[in-house]
Design an enzyme around this catalytic site. Structure first.
Site, PDB file in Angstrom:
ATOM      1  N   HIS A 124       1.542   8.384   7.457  1.00 59.51           N
ATOM      2  CA  HIS A 124       2.791   7.704   7.793  1.00 59.51           C
ATOM      3  C   HIS A 124       3.943   8.696   7.862  1.00 59.51           C
ATOM      4  O   HIS A 124       4.887   8.490   8.622  1.00 59.51           O
ATOM      5  CB  HIS A 124       3.101   6.601   6.775  1.00 59.51           C
ATOM      6  CG  HIS A 124       2.129   5.464   6.831  1.00 59.51           C
ATOM      7  ND1 HIS A 124       1.478   4.993   5.723  1.00 59.51           N
ATOM      8  CD2 HIS A 124       1.688   4.716   7.862  1.00 59.51           C
ATOM      9  CE1 HIS A 124       0.678   3.996   6.079  1.00 59.51           C
ATOM     10  NE2 HIS A 124       0.784   3.813   7.373  1.00 59.51           N
ATOM     11  N   HIS A 128       1.483   6.739   3.019  1.00 51.89           N
ATOM     12  CA  HIS A 128       0.668   7.947   2.867  1.00 51.89           C
ATOM     13  C   HIS A 128       1.087   9.045   3.834  1.00 51.89           C
ATOM     14  O   HIS A 128       2.025   8.883   4.619  1.00 51.89           O
ATOM     15  CB  HIS A 128      -0.826   7.630   2.952  1.00 51.89           C
ATOM     16  CG  HIS A 128      -1.247   7.021   4.251  1.00 51.89           C
ATOM     17  ND1 HIS A 128      -1.164   7.703   5.437  1.00 51.89           N
ATOM     18  CD2 HIS A 128      -1.754   5.802   4.528  1.00 51.89           C
ATOM     19  CE1 HIS A 128      -1.617   6.917   6.400  1.00 51.89           C
ATOM     20  NE2 HIS A 128      -1.977   5.755   5.864  1.00 51.89           N
ATOM     21  N   LYS A 155       0.864  -1.183   0.000  1.00 51.23           N
ATOM     22  CA  LYS A 155       0.000   0.000   0.000  1.00 51.23           C
ATOM     23  C   LYS A 155       0.894   1.225   0.000  1.00 51.23           C
ATOM     24  O   LYS A 155       2.052   1.157   0.399  1.00 51.23           O
ATOM     25  CB  LYS A 155      -0.870   0.005   1.255  1.00 51.23           C
ATOM     26  CG  LYS A 155      -1.798  -1.177   1.351  1.00 51.23           C
ATOM     27  CD  LYS A 155      -3.176  -0.740   1.779  1.00 51.23           C
ATOM     28  CE  LYS A 155      -4.071  -1.950   1.948  1.00 51.23           C
ATOM     29  NZ  LYS A 155      -4.499  -2.121   3.332  1.00 51.23           N
TER      30      LYS A 155
HETATM   31  N1  ARG Z   1       0.431  -0.314   9.976  1.00 51.76           N
HETATM   32  C1  ARG Z   1      -0.439   0.466  10.803  1.00 51.76           C
HETATM   33  C2  ARG Z   1      -1.160   1.525   9.957  1.00 51.76           C
HETATM   34  O1  ARG Z   1      -0.690   1.864   8.905  1.00 51.76           O
HETATM   35  C3  ARG Z   1       0.283   1.164  11.921  1.00 51.76           C
HETATM   36  C4  ARG Z   1       0.973   0.246  12.911  1.00 51.76           C
HETATM   37  C5  ARG Z   1       1.287   0.935  14.199  1.00 51.76           C
HETATM   38  N2  ARG Z   1       1.988   0.125  15.140  1.00 51.76           N
HETATM   39  C6  ARG Z   1       1.464  -0.839  15.897  1.00 51.76           C
HETATM   40  N3  ARG Z   1       2.240  -1.498  16.697  1.00 51.76           N
HETATM   41  N4  ARG Z   1       0.182  -1.126  15.832  1.00 51.76           N
HETATM   42  O2  ARG Z   1      -2.191   2.003  10.367  1.00 51.76           O
END
Ligand code: ARG
Length: 563
Positions: A130, A127, A124
């Protein structure tokens, strides 16, 4: 020099109070005529059985005033006026001696802090959200190290879940191999979106997706190979962004890393009688805490995001024995983290109190809502490149002769975006506005970098020292205010860490830049007759450059010598 501590030591002989408690009472007065520090005498009135005003008078007569211009009573306050010349000298010399360490401290005592940040999802787009996580996380990472902790940066990649089954199915049906190599994320996104469109017409596709995810979980070679390929292609793309930002991680243990660590969590929850059934799923009930249940196993027995976060938290404690365990994730996941932390607490882990969700708001673009499923996405790399090229236009207009324009435009264009994200308290939404962000004279990254470059050009033009520096000649209010601003870096960093709020340092560096510009617009540095004064101003300018550089580094920006 820690003036609050010095003042507390001077007051101590006359009052029955601990040094730290005296220190806590000391205030920074709102107006310069009230001095640089003030000690209110109200609290002493009771113990000393005297009116606060009388105490202030008595203290002002008895106290040792060395190092201060004067100490005066004003009503119930004891006001301290710094000896400006020695204060300025002290700060400048401290900055000069400590250099890039100026502002650092050792309060962390080498303890570990794990910081989960950036954490994009494989296949993905990376974005804008992030990028905010990456900017805040990277800044905290640097600041914790600066305060004597040992930061551990973790990129908790979203590299597992049912979407990978769908992606394999989509790959088999529609992939364009050439595009996959040239623009991997765009191509993966295209087929992922297509999968959802087609599945609306033909629901059997969903079953196919589930079937492939099952294969993946069972370790089917072909499926694993595809998943690995998606991961590698995505990581290569993400790396471009990290390189642009100068961000590094100590661990890329993503969600899939916990595949073999989740059974133990499920077992433990069972043993501790925390697992209950709910509509076929296994959950931890959080009813007593006014929260929906934390789902551990879905009705088909599959683990989910929360299960992986529980396993990850346990793994981090065991591996790094963290003093703090931080997650820099958008505030839309607030409930998720509350559920996870509460579950850890119910499991009996007292370190659940050291887990912290550092939440942030949304990035808004006028009239645009973003959804990955529909493919309406703004690619971060495009956004960064746009910022760089817009900065280039500004440079071409302002300073067309500049050498290494590309490099400057990159540092300034990328820095402008990071700065925008770190300028306001993190929970506030960010509205994206190019003009404001790139302006050279607002509260922006380019403004601070430009101030640095200006200061630097003074230093370049000053070719040789002709006299001995005389700090006692720095007597103007602008010089004193600038020195005061320079003295505040360490306390800004500590405050920023206390609240996990990099914006405190961002605002701090804006204040330093403003104080410098005020000084520079009022006084000449190089066209001064008096050599002692000139050298002192040069030193003040040098110290300013160092402080701006240190502060910008802490929020993830680089300085440029010319711009
Ligand atoms: N991959 C997730 C997202 O893009 C964020 C992960 C954050 N870290 C965690 N330990 N949950 O929304």
């Amino acid at each position: 020099m820690d003036y609050k501590n010095l003042i507390a030591q001077r007051i101590k002989p006359y009052v029955d109070m601990e040094i730290e408690n005296i220190e806590k009472l000391i205030e920074i007065p709102p107006r310069p005529e009230m001095g640089d520090f003030a000690f209110p005498c109200f609290q002493l009135a009771k113990v000393m059985r005297k009116a606060p005003n009388a105490i202030a008078i008595e203290l002002s007569e008895k106290i040792n005033k060395e190092g201060f211009e004067r100490v005066e009573n004003l009503g119930p306050y004891l006001n301290f006026f710094l000896d400006k010349a020695s204060f300025i000298k002290e700060i400048i010399e401290k900055v000069e001696n400590e250099g890039e360490k100026y502002g650092s401290s050792s309060i962390g005592q080498g303890r570990n802090v794990t910081i989960d940040f950036s954490s994009p999802n494989i296949a993905k787009p990376f974005h804008v959200g992030h990028l905010v996580s990456t900017s805040i996380g990277n800044s905290l990472y640097r600041m914790f190290n600066f305060a004597g902790y040992n930061s551990v940066g973790i990129n908790h990649l979203g590299d597992w879940g049912t979407q990978f089954g769908k992606l394999i199915s989509a790959y088999k049906r529609w992939v364009d191999e050439e595009k996959l190599e040239s623009e991997p994320i765009k191509e993966l996104l295209r087929i992922y979106v297509k999968f959802h469109e087609e599945a609306e017409k033909d629901p059997s596709l969903e079953d196919e997706g589930r079937m492939y995810f099952k294969k993946l979980e069972e370790g089917d070679q072909e499926s694993i190979a595809l998943w690995k390929r998606f991961t590698e292609l995505s990581l290569k793309e993400f790396q471009k962004v990290y390189d642009m930002l100068g961000v590094k991680f100590d661990s890329y243990a993503g969600e899939s890393f916990y595949n073999d660590k989740m059974d133990a969590v499920v077992e433990e929850l069972k043993e501790k009688n925390l697992l209950v059934e709910s509509n076929g799923a296994r959950v931890v009930s959080l009813e007593d805490y006014n929260m929906p249940p934390c789902i551990i196993l879905k009705s088909d027995g599959a683990t989910i995001y929360a299960t992986r976060d529980l396993a990850a938290a346990k793994y981090r404690k065991a591996t790094y024995d963290f003093a703090k365990n931080i997650y820099v994730v958008g505030k839309d996941q607030t409930l998720h983290f509350k559920q996870v932390y509460k579950t850890l607490e119910l499991m009996g882990y007292d370190w659940s109190k050291d887990c912290m969700h550092v939440a942030f708001g949304l990035v808004k673009f006028a009239d645009r809502k973003l959804s990955t499923r529909k493919g309406e996405v703004i690619f971060l790399e495009d956004l960064l490149n746009e910022s760089i090229s817009k900065t280039m236009e500004i440079i071409n207009e302002k300073n067309p002769e500049l050498e290494n324009k590309e490099e400057v435009a990159t540092k300034v264009g990328v820095g402008a975006m990071i700065f925008t994200y770190l300028k306001n308290s993190r929970e506030r939404d960010i509205v994206f506005d190019w003009k404001e962000m790139l302006s050279f004279d607002g509260e922006t990254g380019p403004y601070v970098q430009y101030t640095y470059a200006r200061a630097n050009s003074i230093l370049r033009r000053h070719t040789q020292n002709q006299g001995t520096c005389d700090y006692s000649k720095l007597t103007s209010p602008e010089e004193f205010e600038l020195a005061k601003a320079l003295s505040g870096l360490q306390s800004s960093v500590l405050q920023a860490l206390d609240k996990a709020e990099p914006s405190i340092v961002t605002r701090y560096v804006i204040d330093v830049a403003k104080a410098f510009n005020k000084f520079y617009n009022t006084h000449s540095v190089l066209n001064v007759e008096d050599e002692g004064l000139k050298e002192a101003r040069i030193k003040l300018t040098e110290a300013t450059c160092q402080v701006i550089k240190n502060a910008l580094y802490l929020i993830g920006l680089e300085t440029v010598e010319k711009m």
